[in-house]
Design a protein around this motif. Structure first.
Motif, PDB file in Angstrom:
ATOM      1  N   ARG A  19       0.798  -1.224   0.000  1.00  0.00           N
ATOM      2  CA  ARG A  19       0.000   0.000   0.000  1.00  0.00           C
ATOM      3  C   ARG A  19       0.834   1.280   0.000  1.00  0.00           C
ATOM      4  NH1 ARG A  19      -4.951  -0.910  -1.750  1.00  0.00           N
ATOM      5  NH2 ARG A  19      -5.742  -2.829  -0.899  1.00  0.00           N
ATOM      6  N   SER A  20       2.107   1.187   0.360  1.00  0.00           N
ATOM      7  CA  SER A  20       2.884   2.420   0.482  1.00  0.00           C
ATOM      8  C   SER A  20       4.190   2.434  -0.303  1.00  0.00           C
ATOM      9  CB  SER A  20       3.176   2.699   1.963  1.00  0.00           C
ATOM     10  OG  SER A  20       3.886   1.627   2.539  1.00  0.00           O
ATOM     11  N   THR A  21       4.476   1.391  -1.039  1.00  0.00           N
ATOM     12  CA  THR A  21       5.722   1.332  -1.791  1.00  0.00           C
ATOM     13  C   THR A  21       5.609   2.130  -3.087  1.00  0.00           C
ATOM     14  OG1 THR A  21       6.220  -0.831  -0.886  1.00  0.00           O
ATOM     15  CG2 THR A  21       7.373  -0.240  -2.887  1.00  0.00           C
ATOM     16  N   ASP A  55       9.391 -14.571  -3.169  1.00  0.00           N
ATOM     17  CA  ASP A  55       7.933 -14.659  -3.281  1.00  0.00           C
ATOM     18  C   ASP A  55       7.190 -14.153  -2.053  1.00  0.00           C
ATOM     19  OD1 ASP A  55       7.935 -15.554  -5.857  1.00  0.00           O
ATOM     20  OD2 ASP A  55       7.427 -17.632  -5.383  1.00  0.00           O
ATOM     21  N   GLU A  56       7.689 -14.432  -0.862  1.00  0.00           N
ATOM     22  CA  GLU A  56       6.953 -14.024   0.345  1.00  0.00           C
ATOM     23  C   GLU A  56       6.841 -12.506   0.452  1.00  0.00           C
ATOM     24  OE1 GLU A  56      11.209 -15.004   1.635  1.00  0.00           O
ATOM     25  OE2 GLU A  56       9.679 -16.036   0.463  1.00  0.00           O
ATOM     26  N   PRO A 102       2.343 -10.657  -2.267  1.00  0.00           N
ATOM     27  CA  PRO A 102       1.248  -9.786  -1.808  1.00  0.00           C
ATOM     28  C   PRO A 102       0.998  -8.585  -2.715  1.00  0.00           C
ATOM     29  CG  PRO A 102       2.600 -10.447   0.050  1.00  0.00           C
ATOM     30  CD  PRO A 102       3.314 -10.913  -1.197  1.00  0.00           C
ATOM     31  N   PHE A 103       2.004  -8.150  -3.444  1.00  0.00           N
ATOM     32  CA  PHE A 103       1.835  -7.021  -4.358  1.00  0.00           C
ATOM     33  C   PHE A 103       0.893  -7.374  -5.513  1.00  0.00           C
ATOM     34  CE2 PHE A 103       5.375  -5.565  -1.979  1.00  0.00           C
ATOM     35  CZ  PHE A 103       5.419  -4.185  -2.110  1.00  0.00           C
ATOM     36  N   ASP A 116      -1.067 -16.232 -11.675  1.00  0.00           N
ATOM     37  CA  ASP A 116      -1.262 -15.425 -10.469  1.00  0.00           C
ATOM     38  C   ASP A 116      -1.220 -13.923 -10.762  1.00  0.00           C
ATOM     39  OD1 ASP A 116      -1.491 -17.720  -8.960  1.00  0.00           O
ATOM     40  OD2 ASP A 116       0.606 -17.702  -8.311  1.00  0.00           O
ATOM     41  N   ALA A 117      -0.626 -13.531 -11.868  1.00  0.00           N
ATOM     42  CA  ALA A 117      -0.549 -12.110 -12.227  1.00  0.00           C
ATOM     43  C   ALA A 117      -1.773 -11.631 -13.010  1.00  0.00           C
ATOM     44  CB  ALA A 117       0.711 -11.839 -13.053  1.00  0.00           C
TER      45      ALA A 117
END
Length: 181
Positions: free
Chosen positions: A34-36, A50-51, A55-56, A78-79
């Motif tokens: 949310r903030s990157t 991956d971990e 989440p992105f 997944d994308a």
């Protein structure tokens, strides 16, 4: 993917091929989706384990990214939700990132692009031709469904696909749904 297509993407060096996540993570202050910053998000997609990166795919609110095809190559199916969000925000620019996918939402996006945007007919038709049999199977139910935009878009895309490939491609695919189709 077409034969060799995925390998070509994965084997083409990126701007960050010279480094690793271990070397780069010192420059990323926050790894929260949310903030990157967008630039760091791209680097996270490219290099992070991956971990951190996965989440992105679902939580990052951005709608633009440098070289999204690398994200598609790394995360494949997944994308897809992320690429659909990109395409809805920027249909012309993002359409190529949906090229390897066969999915009802992808088919509908391309049918809508074809039917409503003259400047997007070429990329939409490229997807329809590349996945002709699947496109027919996915779009026929919409083309014979309830009246409305979705029906009109699917019908327009299928008519154009029949002109571009062959009438038989569409008719044979539609026959699977019975004589009404």
């Amino acid at each position: 993917w077409l034969p060799g297509e995925l390998e070509q993407i994965k084997n083409t060096p990126s701007d960050y091929s010279y480094t690793t996540w271990e070397n780069y993570k010192q420059y990323v202050q926050d790894v929260s989706p949310r903030s990157t910053h967008d630039w760091n998000t791209w680097v996270i997609f490219l290099l992070a384990p991956d971990e951190i990166a996965r989440p992105f795919l679902t939580d990052w609110p951005g709608t633009s990214l440098k070289d999204p095809l690398r994200v598609v190559a790394r995360y494949e199916l997944d994308a897809l939700p992320l690429m659909l969000r990109f395409t809805r925000a920027h249909p012309g620019a993002a359409a190529p990132y949906l090229m390897p996918y066969v999915d009802i939402d992808v088919a509908r996006v391309h049918a809508t692009m074809f039917a409503t945007r003259k400047n997007l007919r070429k990329p939409a038709m490229a997807w329809l031709v590349r996945h002709a049999e699947d496109a027919v199977a996915l779009l026929v139910p919409d083309a014979v469904g309830p009246a409305g935009a979705q029906r009109d878009h699917a019908a327009a895309a299928l008519r154009a696909l029949a002109r571009t490939t062959s009438r038989e491609t569409v008719v044979d695919g539609a026959n699977r749904y019975g004589p009404e189709a």
